[in-house]
Design an enzyme around this catalytic site. Structure first.
Site, PDB file in Angstrom:
ATOM      1  CG  HIS A  25      -1.793  -0.930   1.317  1.00  0.00           C
ATOM      2  ND1 HIS A  25      -2.157  -1.640   2.452  1.00  0.00           N
ATOM      3  CD2 HIS A  25      -2.853  -1.189   0.663  1.00  0.00           C
ATOM      4  CE1 HIS A  25      -3.011  -2.468   2.308  1.00  0.00           C
ATOM      5  NE2 HIS A  25      -3.533  -2.238   1.179  1.00  0.00           N
ATOM      6  CE  LYS A  49     -13.008  -6.503   2.013  1.00  0.00           C
ATOM      7  NZ  LYS A  49     -11.677  -5.992   1.502  1.00  0.00           N
ATOM      8  NE  ARG A  98      -2.632  -7.374  -4.464  1.00  0.00           N
ATOM      9  CZ  ARG A  98      -3.377  -7.938  -3.332  1.00  0.00           C
ATOM     10  NH1 ARG A  98      -3.013  -8.080  -2.246  1.00  0.00           N
ATOM     11  NH2 ARG A  98      -4.863  -8.251  -3.489  1.00  0.00           N
ATOM     12  CB  SER A 136      -4.582  -6.607   4.696  1.00  0.00           C
ATOM     13  OG  SER A 136      -3.860  -5.139   4.430  1.00  0.00           O
TER      14      SER A 136
HETATM   15  O1  PNS Z   1      -8.792  -2.421   0.515  1.00  0.00           O
HETATM   16  P1  PNS Z   1     -10.123  -2.935   0.091  1.00  0.00           P
HETATM   17  O2  PNS Z   1     -10.889  -3.833   1.100  1.00  0.00           O
HETATM   18  O3  PNS Z   1     -10.093  -3.848  -1.354  1.00  0.00           O
HETATM   19  O4  PNS Z   1     -10.824  -1.623  -0.496  1.00  0.00           O
HETATM   20  C1  PNS Z   1     -12.299  -1.888  -1.156  1.00  0.00           C
HETATM   21  C2  PNS Z   1     -12.986  -0.621  -0.934  1.00  0.00           C
HETATM   22  C3  PNS Z   1     -13.181  -0.065   0.455  1.00  0.00           C
HETATM   23  C4  PNS Z   1     -12.302   0.660  -1.811  1.00  0.00           C
HETATM   24  C5  PNS Z   1     -14.309  -0.855  -1.477  1.00  0.00           C
HETATM   25  O5  PNS Z   1     -15.190  -1.924  -0.925  1.00  0.00           O
HETATM   26  C6  PNS Z   1     -15.512   0.600  -1.382  1.00  0.00           C
HETATM   27  O6  PNS Z   1     -15.309   1.316  -2.003  1.00  0.00           O
HETATM   28  N1  PNS Z   1     -16.278   0.447  -0.220  1.00  0.00           N
HETATM   29  C7  PNS Z   1     -17.094   1.638  -0.067  1.00  0.00           C
HETATM   30  C8  PNS Z   1     -18.567   1.150  -0.182  1.00  0.00           C
HETATM   31  C9  PNS Z   1     -18.979   1.226  -2.019  1.00  0.00           C
HETATM   32  O7  PNS Z   1     -18.719   2.478  -2.471  1.00  0.00           O
HETATM   33  N2  PNS Z   1     -18.971   0.142  -2.323  1.00  0.00           N
HETATM   34  C10 PNS Z   1     -19.630  -0.007  -3.763  1.00  0.00           C
HETATM   35  C11 PNS Z   1     -18.222  -0.405  -4.381  1.00  0.00           C
HETATM   36  S1  PNS Z   1     -18.719  -0.757  -6.175  1.00  0.00           S
END
Ligand code: PNS
Length: 173
Positions: A25, A49, A98, A136
């Site tokens: 990150h 999560k 990645r 993570s």
């Molecule tokens: O680090 P991650 O867990 O891969 O990040 C995922 C994240 C937090 C960017 C994604 O789940 C997100 O944008 N969550 C907020 C809720 C949302 O907007 N969901 C719709 C995504 S299409």
């Protein structure tokens, strides 16, 4: 887009759960700042999560790991990312990519976000190849079995993981 707006640090956001932040990150953060001059690292609370670390802990890890990096702002959010983007005038979303295995999820998210808010562009950045395998979740798994993650995450994160999993055998370098 005027140059002034491009320099506005509210325009580019790197969202994630960051549970916890890894060196992968951090590599993406540095590359994004180099490209755009400034960046908001957005810690999404993400209750579904069930993160291991609280929002405050995750923010603290990022803060301490980026204390010497200019142009970084840390923010948090709970809700739909595109609502945050609309509210703050975000035009660019940074996501790390990645391996091919990331692609399906990222492609779907990018398309959905574009449908929700067409003004936003998702830019994918690949980390250094030594971080291609880092996530993570694997970090947490390694520590839960007492493995050494000191070359994958900042020192503070190793210390806190060690406490969370009550693994006094985990190495802190
Ligand atoms: O680090 P991650 O867990 O891969 O990040 C995922 C994240 C937090 C960017 C994604 O789940 C997100 O944008 N969550 C907020 C809720 C949302 O907007 N969901 C719709 C995504 S299409």
């Amino acid at each position: 887009m005027s140059e002034k707006r491009c320099r506005n640090n509210r325009l580019v956001v790197y969202p994630g759960t960051f549970d916890p932040i890894t060196n992968g990150h951090l590599d993406i953060i540095k590359r994004a700042v180099k490209l755009f001059g400034s960046l908001i690292v957005l810690v999404v609370r993400h209750s579904e999560k069930s993160p291991l670390f609280s929002l405050e802990e995750r923010i603290e890890f990022i803060r301490s790991a980026t204390v010497n990096c200019k142009g970084i702002e840390i923010d948090s959010f709970d809700g739909l990312l595109m609502n945050y983007a609309k509210e703050k005038g975000i035009r660019v979303i940074i996501r790390g990519l990645r391996a091919v295995s990331d692609f399906d999820y990222e492609f779907q998210m990018m398309q959905l976000n574009r449908r929700l808010y067409s003004e936003v562009e998702t830019i994918f950045i690949m980390p250094r190849e030594e971080y291609f395998f880092l996530s993570s979740s694997t970090i947490k798994e390694i520590v839960s079995y007492g493995g050494d993650v000191s070359s994958f995450v900042p020192k503070l994160v190793v210390e806190k993981l060690r406490l969370k999993f009550k693994r006094s055998d985990v190495i802190i370098k």
